[in-house]
Motif scaffolding. Structure first.
Motif, mmCIF file in Angstrom:
data_model
loop_
_atom_site.group_PDB
_atom_site.id
_atom_site.type_symbol
_atom_site.label_atom_id
_atom_site.label_comp_id
_atom_site.label_asym_id
_atom_site.label_seq_id
_atom_site.Cartn_x
_atom_site.Cartn_y
_atom_site.Cartn_z
ATOM 1 N N HIS A 68 -32.533 20.733 -7.487
ATOM 2 C CA HIS A 68 -32.402 22.103 -6.975
ATOM 3 C C HIS A 68 -33.743 22.822 -6.977
ATOM 4 O O HIS A 68 -34.614 22.524 -7.808
ATOM 5 C CB HIS A 68 -31.440 22.927 -7.847
ATOM 6 N N LYS B 157 -31.462 22.178 -2.030
ATOM 7 C CA LYS B 157 -30.739 21.191 -2.840
ATOM 8 C C LYS B 157 -30.885 19.810 -2.212
ATOM 9 O O LYS B 157 -30.806 19.671 -0.989
ATOM 10 C CB LYS B 157 -29.249 21.564 -2.924
ATOM 11 N N GLU C 122 -29.030 16.170 -2.682
ATOM 12 C CA GLU C 122 -27.858 15.576 -3.332
ATOM 13 C C GLU C 122 -28.226 14.295 -4.084
ATOM 14 O O GLU C 122 -29.189 13.599 -3.746
ATOM 15 C CB GLU C 122 -26.787 15.253 -2.287
ATOM 16 N N TYR D 99 -21.116 20.326 -7.980
ATOM 17 C CA TYR D 99 -20.766 21.440 -7.105
ATOM 18 C C TYR D 99 -21.776 22.573 -7.278
ATOM 19 O O TYR D 99 -21.881 23.193 -8.329
ATOM 20 C CB TYR D 99 -19.359 21.977 -7.407
ATOM 21 N N SER D 100 -22.545 22.794 -6.243
ATOM 22 C CA SER D 100 -23.487 23.917 -6.181
ATOM 23 C C SER D 100 -23.811 24.133 -4.714
ATOM 24 O O SER D 100 -23.769 23.188 -3.916
ATOM 25 C CB SER D 100 -24.770 23.622 -6.977
ATOM 26 N N ARG D 101 -24.120 25.371 -4.360
ATOM 27 C CA ARG D 101 -24.356 25.683 -2.957
ATOM 28 C C ARG D 101 -25.615 26.500 -2.795
ATOM 29 O O ARG D 101 -25.915 27.390 -3.603
ATOM 30 C CB ARG D 101 -23.167 26.456 -2.381
ATOM 31 N N ARG E 54 -26.086 30.428 -3.434
ATOM 32 C CA ARG E 54 -25.144 30.843 -4.474
ATOM 33 C C ARG E 54 -25.904 31.153 -5.774
ATOM 34 O O ARG E 54 -26.727 30.364 -6.225
ATOM 35 C CB ARG E 54 -24.130 29.722 -4.729
#
Length: 262
Positions: free
Chosen positions: A96, A110, A112, A120-122, A125
């Motif tokens: 991140h 981000k 992956e 789970y992260s956006r 956010r």
């Protein structure tokens, strides 16, 4: 590049070392004083150099303003993304990039992980500010009065038994992060997720962003994740060097992820 432009630009690093006389400038450029004077007058007209009362020349304030505008126009996400991708490829975990926006810390990029279990992260956010490693890195960089004021007005939800319980504990943690230069979240937000983070520093040395690597315990336990910390820090340093217009040295380049425990 034309000879005139080359000579004019050569004056700037000379004056960066301190004020210089016309004679010193001419000698450094290996030109006649009349040529040096013409170049200095042109730079002076554009505010890039300034003639002092003692007739010596120094860098002008316009040059500093242009440098600041250049830094502010940089998109740290655009600079960071190739480094984040390289970090993700090296370690295989979720990577991140986060920045502080007033009383929030927000993910802005981000990468992956390579395994099926995804975190789970956006992007866009806000993070759990009292436990997230990226938040600790960014908030630890604040001056002490700002840190204390922010700590007092935050809420401290107990996400897990390892969550930060209140302002005193949070300030103690930020002081430790400020001293060591990195942060962790070892099950503070989600019991099965661990994270390490390091600051990306701008030209003034302040943290402009934070880079982190996160992984579920089934993929990497706390000790294994901490062994990646040197790689995370080198990546953050490399981003900061490029963002600040510096040439990174070997210590700033990502390498084998099997670093030693910090």
């Amino acid at each position: 590049m034309s000879q005139t432009v080359d000579r004019a630009l050569s004056i700037l690093p000379l004056l960066a070392r301190g004020p210089a006389s016309l004679e010193q400038v001419a000698r450094n450029l290996e030109v006649h004083k009349s040529t040096a004077l013409r170049l200095l007058r042109t730079l002076h007209e554009h505010g890039l150099v300034y003639r002092q009362p003692d007739q010596r020349y120094r860098l002008g304030v316009r040059l500093f303003a242009l440098a600041q505008e250049a830094v502010e126009s940089l998109d740290v996400r655009a600079v960071a993304h190739p480094h984040l991708t390289e970090l993700g490829a090296a370690c295989g975990h979720t990577v991140h990039l986060a920045v502080r926006q007033e009383d929030e810390v927000v993910y802005i990029d981000k990468v992956e992980s390579r395994y099926p279990v995804r975190m789970y992260s956006r992007i866009g956010r806000p993070v759990a500010i009292t436990v997230a490693a990226v938040a600790k890195v960014l908030l630890a960089d604040l001056p002490e009065p700002e840190r204390r004021a922010l700590a007092e007005r935050l809420d401290y939800p107990r996400h897990t038994p390892r969550s930060t319980p209140g302002p005193a504990a949070f300030l103690e943690e930020l002081a430790r992060v400020r001293e060591q230069g990195w942060a962790t979240d070892l099950g503070g937000h989600e019991e099965t997720i661990n994270c390490v983070a390091a600051p990306v520093r701008g030209p003034d040395g302040r943290a402009v962003a934070a880079v982190s690597v996160s992984a579920p315990t089934v993929a990497a336990g706390p000790d294994e994740l901490l062994r990646l910390l040197p790689l995370v820090r080198r990546t953050a340093d490399a981003i900061g060097a490029e963002y600040s217009g510096k040439t990174p040295d070997a210590r700033s380049r990502p390498a084998d992820p099997r670093g030693e425990h910090p």
